[in-house]
Write an enzyme that holds these catalytic residues in place. Sequence first.
Site, short mmCIF file in Angstrom:
data_model
loop_
_atom_site.label_atom_id
_atom_site.label_comp_id
_atom_site.label_asym_id
_atom_site.label_seq_id
_atom_site.Cartn_x
_atom_site.Cartn_y
_atom_site.Cartn_z
N HIS A 4 51.78 28.86 40.71
CA HIS A 4 51.25 30.22 40.62
C HIS A 4 50.52 30.35 39.30
O HIS A 4 51.05 29.97 38.25
CB HIS A 4 52.38 31.24 40.71
CG HIS A 4 51.98 32.60 40.25
ND1 HIS A 4 50.94 33.30 40.82
CD2 HIS A 4 52.44 33.38 39.24
CE1 HIS A 4 50.80 34.45 40.18
NE2 HIS A 4 51.69 34.52 39.22
N HIS A 56 46.91 32.56 37.13
CA HIS A 56 46.07 33.76 37.07
C HIS A 56 44.60 33.37 36.80
O HIS A 56 44.09 33.62 35.71
CB HIS A 56 46.57 34.69 35.93
CG HIS A 56 48.00 35.12 36.03
ND1 HIS A 56 48.72 35.59 34.96
CD2 HIS A 56 48.85 35.15 37.10
CE1 HIS A 56 49.95 35.91 35.34
NE2 HIS A 56 50.06 35.64 36.63
N GLU A 68 59.26 34.07 39.53
CA GLU A 68 58.78 34.04 40.92
C GLU A 68 59.58 33.03 41.75
O GLU A 68 59.11 32.58 42.79
CB GLU A 68 57.29 33.69 40.98
CG GLU A 68 56.36 34.62 40.21
CD GLU A 68 56.12 35.98 40.86
OE1 GLU A 68 56.74 36.25 41.93
OE2 GLU A 68 55.35 36.77 40.30
O1 2HA Z 1 55.82 33.94 35.37
O2 2HA Z 1 53.00 35.02 36.30
O3 2HA Z 1 54.01 36.50 38.25
C1 2HA Z 1 54.94 34.92 35.03
C2 2HA Z 1 54.14 35.37 36.19
C3 2HA Z 1 54.82 36.21 37.17
ZN ZN Z 2 51.84 36.00 37.79
#
Ligand code: 2HA
Ligand code: ZN
Length: 271
Positions: free
Chosen positions: A143, A145, A120
């Site tokens: 970033h 999840h 990213e």
């Molecule tokens: O790097 O989460 O969106 C791995 C991710 C890509």
């Molecule tokens: Zn990701």
Amino acid sequence: MKNSILNNRPSLRAEVEKTAEVAGLLWQKGWAERNGGNITVNVTELIDDDVRLMPAIAPATPIGQTLTHLRGCYFYCKGTNKRMRDLAREPMQNGSVIRILDDCQHYEIIADNPVRPTSELPTHLAIHDYLLQKGSPYRATLHTHPIELVALTHSKKWLEKDKATRMLWSMIPETKAFCPRGLGIVPYMLPGSNELAEATLRTIDEDYDVVMWEKHGVFATDVDAMQAFDQVDVLNKSALIYIQSLSMGFTPDGMTDEQMQEMTKAFNLPK
Ligand code: 2HA
Ligand code: ZN
């Protein structure tokens, strides 16, 4: 660690170690499966002349954009395909320090190992360029999840502008105090794409520190990786309270508009 860029550079070491601590927290939270997530920290202010003279250890790579505010900047980045849980233990084996070249279109890896940065990178660097242009003190982009926040984006209802922000703020007063700009929404786009980078930038520019990538994850920015993590953590805590109420058999009332306005005044919040 032999021959590490971190040797005899306590402030750079501290910043990388703080980032590694965040990587461990992301793993513990269950937000960093496999190689999921990335962190990029602008460490330019922690770099000395010896580092400026360090040669590249891998050929220069195009960024895919011209980022004029990043000329000569240095970043610590998680490596592509590397795990957060590994980075937590060995930050310089699972991440690297890169330098942006004078053409503002290429980067090169300078230390410690030729670990390619995060997939990213277009989004991370575009946001760093924007932050510097704005004179922002923010130096980290993250970033990840977060399970419950990602789950919310599987319903159209929560993708309406500021609908999720309002609900999340109303679950517990701290969320508004510690994520005071709320949660921006970016519709689904291909991970790693320049389109995603542009949409993220536009949403941050509307005045958010944390944006939600539909059915994927969040992108957050703050002074360092720990504070970016904290913003995501308070939002996800609110999502958990919402879900917990639903699982107890009722939809939570949430704080009232008056109570939230009172928070804005009492803590001098931006929204
Ligand atoms: O790097 O989460 O969106 C791995 C991710 C890509
Ligand atoms: Zn990701």
